[in-house]
Write a protein that holds these residues in place. Structure first.
Motif, mmCIF file in Angstrom:
data_model
loop_
_atom_site.group_PDB
_atom_site.id
_atom_site.type_symbol
_atom_site.label_atom_id
_atom_site.label_comp_id
_atom_site.label_asym_id
_atom_site.label_seq_id
_atom_site.Cartn_x
_atom_site.Cartn_y
_atom_site.Cartn_z
ATOM 1 N N ALA A 166 -4.342 4.721 7.067
ATOM 2 C CA ALA A 166 -5.540 4.046 7.585
ATOM 3 C C ALA A 166 -5.582 2.586 7.122
ATOM 4 N N ILE A 167 -5.297 2.353 5.858
ATOM 5 C CA ILE A 167 -5.315 0.982 5.326
ATOM 6 C C ILE A 167 -4.191 0.161 5.947
ATOM 7 N N LYS A 168 -3.014 0.735 6.091
ATOM 8 C CA LYS A 168 -1.901 0.000 6.695
ATOM 9 C C LYS A 168 -2.199 -0.365 8.148
ATOM 10 N N LYS A 169 -2.969 0.455 8.845
ATOM 11 C CA LYS A 169 -3.331 0.152 10.231
ATOM 12 C C LYS A 169 -4.252 -1.054 10.327
ATOM 13 N N TRP A 170 -4.939 -1.387 9.245
ATOM 14 C CA TRP A 170 -5.803 -2.564 9.256
ATOM 15 C C TRP A 170 -4.996 -3.823 9.567
ATOM 16 N N LYS A 171 -3.795 -3.905 8.991
ATOM 17 C CA LYS A 171 -2.938 -5.093 9.136
ATOM 18 C C LYS A 171 -3.723 -6.355 8.823
ATOM 19 N N VAL A 227 0.860 -1.194 0.000
ATOM 20 C CA VAL A 227 0.000 0.000 0.000
ATOM 21 C C VAL A 227 0.889 1.234 0.000
ATOM 22 N N GLY A 228 0.588 2.194 -0.887
ATOM 23 C CA GLY A 228 1.369 3.425 -0.949
ATOM 24 C C GLY A 228 0.547 4.581 -1.483
ATOM 25 N N SER A 229 1.190 5.742 -1.577
ATOM 26 C CA SER A 229 0.546 6.921 -2.160
ATOM 27 C C SER A 229 1.591 7.703 -2.945
ATOM 28 N N THR A 230 1.124 8.399 -3.983
ATOM 29 C CA THR A 230 2.037 9.114 -4.865
ATOM 30 C C THR A 230 1.273 10.101 -5.738
ATOM 31 N N ALA A 231 2.017 11.006 -6.362
ATOM 32 C CA ALA A 231 1.432 11.922 -7.338
ATOM 33 C C ALA A 231 1.567 11.362 -8.751
ATOM 34 N N ASP A 232 2.565 10.508 -8.995
ATOM 35 C CA ASP A 232 2.816 9.949 -10.321
ATOM 36 C C ASP A 232 2.791 8.431 -10.233
ATOM 37 N N LEU A 233 1.646 7.855 -10.500
ATOM 38 C CA LEU A 233 1.426 6.429 -10.317
ATOM 39 C C LEU A 233 2.310 5.574 -11.225
ATOM 40 N N GLU A 234 2.413 5.924 -12.489
ATOM 41 C CA GLU A 234 3.204 5.119 -13.433
ATOM 42 C C GLU A 234 4.691 5.134 -13.071
ATOM 43 N N ASP A 235 5.216 6.306 -12.710
ATOM 44 C CA ASP A 235 6.622 6.397 -12.319
ATOM 45 C C ASP A 235 6.870 5.613 -11.032
ATOM 46 N N ARG A 236 5.946 5.681 -10.108
ATOM 47 C CA ARG A 236 6.109 4.969 -8.846
ATOM 48 C C ARG A 236 6.110 3.462 -9.070
ATOM 49 N N ARG A 287 -4.957 -8.734 5.513
ATOM 50 C CA ARG A 287 -5.020 -9.101 4.099
ATOM 51 C C ARG A 287 -6.482 -9.246 3.656
ATOM 52 N N LYS A 288 -7.311 -9.816 4.517
ATOM 53 C CA LYS A 288 -8.721 -10.017 4.168
ATOM 54 C C LYS A 288 -9.432 -8.693 3.901
ATOM 55 N N LEU A 289 -9.171 -7.672 4.717
ATOM 56 C CA LEU A 289 -9.808 -6.375 4.503
ATOM 57 C C LEU A 289 -9.304 -5.719 3.220
ATOM 58 N N ILE A 290 -8.017 -5.865 2.942
ATOM 59 C CA ILE A 290 -7.466 -5.320 1.693
ATOM 60 C C ILE A 290 -8.101 -6.008 0.498
ATOM 61 N N GLU A 291 -8.214 -7.322 0.540
ATOM 62 C CA GLU A 291 -8.830 -8.054 -0.567
ATOM 63 C C GLU A 291 -10.313 -7.708 -0.713
ATOM 64 N N LYS A 292 -10.981 -7.454 0.389
ATOM 65 C CA LYS A 292 -12.392 -7.023 0.326
ATOM 66 C C LYS A 292 -12.497 -5.657 -0.349
ATOM 67 N N LEU A 293 -11.601 -4.731 0.004
ATOM 68 C CA LEU A 293 -11.579 -3.412 -0.618
ATOM 69 C C LEU A 293 -11.334 -3.523 -2.119
ATOM 70 N N ILE A 294 -10.379 -4.343 -2.506
ATOM 71 C CA ILE A 294 -10.054 -4.530 -3.935
ATOM 72 C C ILE A 294 -11.248 -5.125 -4.671
ATOM 73 N N SER A 295 -11.891 -6.111 -4.086
ATOM 74 C CA SER A 295 -13.014 -6.773 -4.765
ATOM 75 C C SER A 295 -14.247 -5.888 -4.868
ATOM 76 N N SER A 296 -14.334 -4.875 -4.004
ATOM 77 C CA SER A 296 -15.485 -3.968 -4.042
ATOM 78 C C SER A 296 -15.275 -2.814 -5.014
ATOM 79 N N ASP A 297 -14.087 -2.715 -5.593
ATOM 80 C CA ASP A 297 -13.764 -1.630 -6.520
ATOM 81 C C ASP A 297 -14.609 -1.748 -7.775
#
Length: 83
Positions: free
Chosen positions: A64-69, A17-26, A71-81
């Motif tokens: 906030a997402i990293k504090k979840w710690k 999980v990360g954040s950036t202004a330039d997604l492709e470069d990152r 994998r199940k919550l991350i996969e739920k977020l991805i699947s709800s996209d």
């Protein structure tokens, strides 16, 4: 504009999980041969992203997402996209 993003590596079977202004470069940086969590793998793909107006908002969402710690919550977020 700034992005919160989640990457996945099939080789490692891990999410990053990360954040950036330039997604492709990152993504190129993550896929490069460098020391660090994402280095030496080269198969990271973007599996989720959110767009924010400023860096503070994207970084707050990253933390906030990293504090979840959870994998199940991350996969739920991805699947709800809907994008």
């Amino acid at each position: 504009m700034f992005y919160l993003y989640i990457l996945y590596s099939k080789t490692r079977d891990k999410y990053y999980v990360g954040s950036t202004a330039d997604l492709e470069d990152r993504l190129r940086t993550h896929d490069s041969n460098h020391s660090g969590f994402t280095g030496h793998t080269g198969d990271w793909v973007i599996v989720y992203k959110e767009l924010f107006e400023n860096r503070e908002e994207s970084y707050a969402r990253e933390r906030a997402i990293k504090k979840w710690k959870s994998r199940k919550l991350i996969e739920k977020l991805i699947s709800s996209d809907c994008s």
